[in-house]
Design a protein around this motif. Structure first.
Motif, PDB file in Angstrom:
ATOM      1  N   VAL A  93       0.860  -1.182   0.000  1.00 33.86           N
ATOM      2  CA  VAL A  93       0.000   0.000   0.000  1.00 33.86           C
ATOM      3  C   VAL A  93       0.897   1.234   0.000  1.00 33.86           C
ATOM      4  CG1 VAL A  93      -1.706   1.303   1.333  1.00 33.86           C
ATOM      5  CG2 VAL A  93      -1.909  -1.183   1.135  1.00 33.86           C
ATOM      6  N   GLY A  94       0.586   2.180  -0.875  1.00 35.65           N
ATOM      7  CA  GLY A  94       1.366   3.407  -1.006  1.00 35.65           C
ATOM      8  C   GLY A  94       2.357   3.370  -2.157  1.00 35.65           C
ATOM      9  N   ASP A  95       2.652   2.173  -2.679  1.00 30.01           N
ATOM     10  CA  ASP A  95       3.583   2.074  -3.812  1.00 30.01           C
ATOM     11  C   ASP A  95       2.962   2.666  -5.070  1.00 30.01           C
ATOM     12  OD1 ASP A  95       5.338   0.711  -2.193  1.00 30.01           O
ATOM     13  OD2 ASP A  95       5.121  -1.223  -3.217  1.00 30.01           O
ATOM     14  N   VAL A  96       3.803   3.289  -5.890  1.00 34.82           N
ATOM     15  CA  VAL A  96       3.395   3.776  -7.209  1.00 34.82           C
ATOM     16  C   VAL A  96       3.776   2.698  -8.209  1.00 34.82           C
ATOM     17  CG1 VAL A  96       3.768   5.555  -8.956  1.00 34.82           C
ATOM     18  CG2 VAL A  96       3.676   6.187  -6.534  1.00 34.82           C
ATOM     19  N   VAL A  97       2.820   2.323  -9.072  1.00 29.44           N
ATOM     20  CA  VAL A  97       3.067   1.279 -10.065  1.00 29.44           C
ATOM     21  C   VAL A  97       2.862   1.817 -11.472  1.00 29.44           C
ATOM     22  CG1 VAL A  97       2.451  -0.638  -8.544  1.00 29.44           C
ATOM     23  CG2 VAL A  97       0.696   0.397  -9.954  1.00 29.44           C
ATOM     24  N   ALA A  98       3.564   1.209 -12.410  1.00 35.07           N
ATOM     25  CA  ALA A  98       3.417   1.527 -13.821  1.00 35.07           C
ATOM     26  C   ALA A  98       2.476   0.516 -14.462  1.00 35.07           C
ATOM     27  CB  ALA A  98       4.772   1.480 -14.512  1.00 35.07           C
ATOM     28  N   GLU A  99       1.884   0.889 -15.568  1.00 34.30           N
ATOM     29  CA  GLU A  99       1.067  -0.053 -16.328  1.00 34.30           C
ATOM     30  C   GLU A  99       1.929  -1.248 -16.714  1.00 34.30           C
ATOM     31  OE1 GLU A  99      -1.726  -0.135 -20.344  1.00 34.30           O
ATOM     32  OE2 GLU A  99      -0.815   1.738 -19.701  1.00 34.30           O
ATOM     33  N   ASP A 100       1.380  -2.427 -16.604  1.00 34.89           N
ATOM     34  CA  ASP A 100       2.038  -3.701 -16.922  1.00 34.89           C
ATOM     35  C   ASP A 100       3.093  -4.136 -15.904  1.00 34.89           C
ATOM     36  OD1 ASP A 100       0.480  -4.029 -19.233  1.00 34.89           O
ATOM     37  OD2 ASP A 100       1.905  -2.903 -20.448  1.00 34.89           O
ATOM     38  N   GLN A 101       3.199  -3.445 -14.782  1.00 31.29           N
ATOM     39  CA  GLN A 101       4.134  -3.849 -13.724  1.00 31.29           C
ATOM     40  C   GLN A 101       3.538  -5.018 -12.948  1.00 31.29           C
ATOM     41  OE1 GLN A 101       5.415  -0.694 -11.090  1.00 31.29           O
ATOM     42  NE2 GLN A 101       5.836  -2.126  -9.437  1.00 31.29           N
ATOM     43  N   PRO A 102       4.300  -6.082 -12.696  1.00 31.83           N
ATOM     44  CA  PRO A 102       3.786  -7.193 -11.884  1.00 31.83           C
ATOM     45  C   PRO A 102       3.424  -6.712 -10.474  1.00 31.83           C
ATOM     46  CG  PRO A 102       5.781  -7.845 -13.032  1.00 31.83           C
ATOM     47  CD  PRO A 102       5.649  -6.352 -13.199  1.00 31.83           C
ATOM     48  N   VAL A 103       2.232  -7.139 -10.010  1.00 33.80           N
ATOM     49  CA  VAL A 103       1.785  -6.738  -8.671  1.00 33.80           C
ATOM     50  C   VAL A 103       1.633  -7.917  -7.719  1.00 33.80           C
ATOM     51  CG1 VAL A 103       0.698  -4.584  -9.408  1.00 33.80           C
ATOM     52  CG2 VAL A 103      -0.652  -6.672  -9.380  1.00 33.80           C
ATOM     53  N   ALA A 104       1.370  -9.119  -8.259  1.00 34.80           N
ATOM     54  CA  ALA A 104       1.171 -10.286  -7.401  1.00 34.80           C
ATOM     55  C   ALA A 104       1.413 -11.572  -8.181  1.00 34.80           C
ATOM     56  CB  ALA A 104      -0.248 -10.296  -6.836  1.00 34.80           C
ATOM     57  N   ALA A 105       1.779 -12.617  -7.444  1.00 32.89           N
ATOM     58  CA  ALA A 105       1.859 -13.962  -8.009  1.00 32.89           C
ATOM     59  C   ALA A 105       0.669 -14.734  -7.471  1.00 32.89           C
ATOM     60  CB  ALA A 105       3.159 -14.643  -7.620  1.00 32.89           C
TER      61      ALA A 105
END
Length: 73
Positions: free
Chosen positions: A27-39
């Protein structure tokens, strides 16, 4: 700012649920489109889910080991 709700996509082959194996974001992380977020693991394979949009993580649903239904947040 609009809120985007990411729902567990239909992985195919009649899979009804998947287990959270690992979170790559907090929570609070900035992500880019297509960045892996979970397995996620099904009875057939382990896959990495990628963010469909860029933005800031404001909430995670499910802890490692939890089973989530396809279509759930």
């Amino acid at each position: 700012m609009a809120r985007f709700e990411f729902k567990l996509p239909d992985i195919g082959e009649g899979i009804a649920e998947a287990e959270v194996v690992e979170w790559f974001v907090s929570v609070g992380d900035v992500v880019a489109e297509d960045q892996p977020v979970a397995a996620m693991m099904t009875d057939k394979a382990t896959i990495e889910l990628e963010s469909p949009v860029a933005g800031t993580i404001i909430e995670r649903v499910g802890e490692v080991g939890d089973m989530l239904a396809i279509g759930s947040l």
